[in-house]
Enzyme design. Sequence first.
Site, PDB file in Angstrom:
ATOM      1  N   HIS A 134     -14.329   6.675  28.689  1.00 53.45           N
ATOM      2  CA  HIS A 134     -13.246   6.504  27.706  1.00 53.45           C
ATOM      3  C   HIS A 134     -13.285   5.103  27.093  1.00 53.45           C
ATOM      4  CE1 HIS A 134      -8.779   7.517  26.683  1.00 53.45           C
ATOM      5  NE2 HIS A 134      -9.320   6.742  25.759  1.00 53.45           N
ATOM      6  N   HIS A 140     -13.348   2.903  23.235  1.00 52.44           N
ATOM      7  CA  HIS A 140     -13.258   2.859  21.761  1.00 52.44           C
ATOM      8  C   HIS A 140     -14.154   1.717  21.294  1.00 52.44           C
ATOM      9  CE1 HIS A 140      -9.618   5.523  21.693  1.00 52.44           C
ATOM     10  NE2 HIS A 140      -9.456   5.000  22.899  1.00 52.44           N
ATOM     11  N   ARG A 159     -15.122   1.246  18.291  1.00 53.42           N
ATOM     12  CA  ARG A 159     -14.778   0.832  16.918  1.00 53.42           C
ATOM     13  C   ARG A 159     -16.024   0.801  16.038  1.00 53.42           C
ATOM     14  NH1 ARG A 159      -9.660   1.861  18.481  1.00 53.42           N
ATOM     15  NH2 ARG A 159      -8.641   0.203  19.634  1.00 53.42           N
ATOM     16  N   LYS A 212     -12.521  15.390  21.612  1.00 54.67           N
ATOM     17  CA  LYS A 212     -11.300  14.672  22.007  1.00 54.67           C
ATOM     18  C   LYS A 212     -10.177  15.166  21.117  1.00 54.67           C
ATOM     19  CE  LYS A 212      -8.484  11.353  23.524  1.00 54.67           C
ATOM     20  NZ  LYS A 212      -8.606   9.925  23.556  1.00 54.67           N
ATOM     21  N   HIS A 241      -5.544  13.412  24.932  1.00 55.26           N
ATOM     22  CA  HIS A 241      -4.491  12.401  25.091  1.00 55.26           C
ATOM     23  C   HIS A 241      -3.192  13.193  25.105  1.00 55.26           C
ATOM     24  CE1 HIS A 241      -2.570   8.338  23.969  1.00 55.26           C
ATOM     25  NE2 HIS A 241      -1.609   9.186  24.280  1.00 55.26           N
ATOM     26  N   HIS A 264      -6.284   9.254  30.871  1.00 52.46           N
ATOM     27  CA  HIS A 264      -5.234   8.319  31.297  1.00 52.46           C
ATOM     28  C   HIS A 264      -3.895   8.923  31.736  1.00 52.46           C
ATOM     29  CE1 HIS A 264      -4.214   9.061  27.163  1.00 52.46           C
ATOM     30  NE2 HIS A 264      -5.076   8.213  26.663  1.00 52.46           N
ATOM     31  N   ASP A 310     -10.509   2.985  29.114  1.00 52.48           N
ATOM     32  CA  ASP A 310      -9.770   3.092  27.848  1.00 52.48           C
ATOM     33  C   ASP A 310      -9.820   1.752  27.094  1.00 52.48           C
ATOM     34  OD1 ASP A 310      -8.369   4.047  25.684  1.00 52.48           O
ATOM     35  OD2 ASP A 310      -6.490   4.402  26.762  1.00 52.48           O
ATOM     36  N   HIS A 322      -8.158  -4.683  19.804  1.00 52.16           N
ATOM     37  CA  HIS A 322      -7.516  -4.986  18.520  1.00 52.16           C
ATOM     38  C   HIS A 322      -7.516  -6.491  18.351  1.00 52.16           C
ATOM     39  CE1 HIS A 322      -6.010  -0.890  18.124  1.00 52.16           C
ATOM     40  NE2 HIS A 322      -5.631  -0.948  19.385  1.00 52.16           N
TER      41      HIS A 322
HETATM   42 ZN   LIG Z   1      -8.141   5.795  24.346  1.00 49.10          ZN
END
Ligand SMILES: [Zn+2]
Length: 446
Positions: A61, A63, A65, A146, A181, A237, A310, A314
């Site tokens: 899991h 991200h 980007r 997902k 999710h 999660h 996860d 950012h």
């Molecule tokens: Zn996530």
Amino acid sequence: MIVDLVLSNAKAYLKKEIVNCNLAIDNGKIFKISNEAKMPKAQTKIDLKNLLVLPGLIDAHVHLRGQEKAYKEDFYSGTAAAVAGGITTVLDMPNNDPVTMSAETLRNRMENAEKKILVNVGFYSEFPRNVEEIAKIVEEGAVAFKLFMTEQVGGLNIDDDHALVEAFKTVNQLKVSVAVHAEDKTMLKKAEDEFKRANRNGIEAFLKAHSENVEVKAIKRLLNIAEQTDVHIHFCHVSTENGLKAIIGGKKSEMPITCEATPHHLFLSVDDLEKTGTLALTMPPVREKHHTETLWNGVKNGWIDILASDHAPHTLQEKKAKVVWDVKVGIPNLETTLPLMLTEVKRGRLSIADVVRLMAEKPAEIFKLKGRGCLKEGNNADLTVVDLNRKYKIEASKFHSKAKYSPFDRWKVEGKPVKTFVNGQLIMDNGEIVAKAGSGKIIRRE
Ligand SMILES: [Zn+2]
């Protein structure tokens, strides 16, 4: 014959026990695991000086980007963070810009990533608008689908149970999994709108909006749909006591479901938010302490199948928006997950076998990552070398991730990934990246 590499004086985790051995590596694969006398000649030899060698860890899991979100993280910085954290394979989430939700967007993303990555990367896809496109996405090599239940991200109408059943049936025929999710959009938006109208824009309102019931409602709805379709659902999660209870209920009636926990839901509680502020804001959020205790029990006794970071980077500015509803949720976790878990091994809460099960064996099994997840001859030479005795403090300012903050900043940990090998190549050595961009491989589902 002369192999590429021999690692000598290793303590390797093989078949549930730690064994003193040497490892010969050739052409990206583990060629031989044996004693010194049985090692072939090698181009390069590295003395591991009795460090512990684990199967390369898999984070299901992440991200990464990149593309239009590269200002937060890109394929290089994200996979550098992975390799520095001892992770050799990541599965990338599809909520990108553009959203990964067609064969074309998936292909473009893979092409974009290929020359930049330092670890192996597999890709999730969101659901397309047309069910007919699902087969094309699978053919292109998506590892799994997902589904975000909190808001409309992909092309599948998340308010429509019939549409979900139809899509899940199609996915099931192709023997692919769906990671979800699980937070109920309708319930969440209703609460959020009420708080917004009342001008309640703080963390407390956010926590109330993302209640335990919001998670439980989505889990129960998905379990109901899973029952009609027999598709494998992986719950991302899990964060609450009753959420986990519902999943355990499904598992006890032998539904094909699995679930994951994240370090923030295990190590942090709402008390920590008082110190970190919106920096540690995630979705679902961290909870009261009794939830974390339940999650730890689930991790220990196997109801929770895997541990995933996860990793959701950012910019600091995005994390510190004044109004809580504008704060971007998620934290960078690739460089903290393994040290936090190894510290629990030192404390006696977990064993090395638990860490390997949660972070290598089970993720490989669940997402059908062939030739990965355990150390044996013929498997890919993905290796995570750790120094169990290294005591240090987590320093977010030194992360390889572009997001240089963490709710775990300054935490004392014990146990550090010191070398990471990906497909037989040394990529990270003592915190430094020692390989070129593009050393990792794109993993396509076969
Ligand atoms: Zn996530």
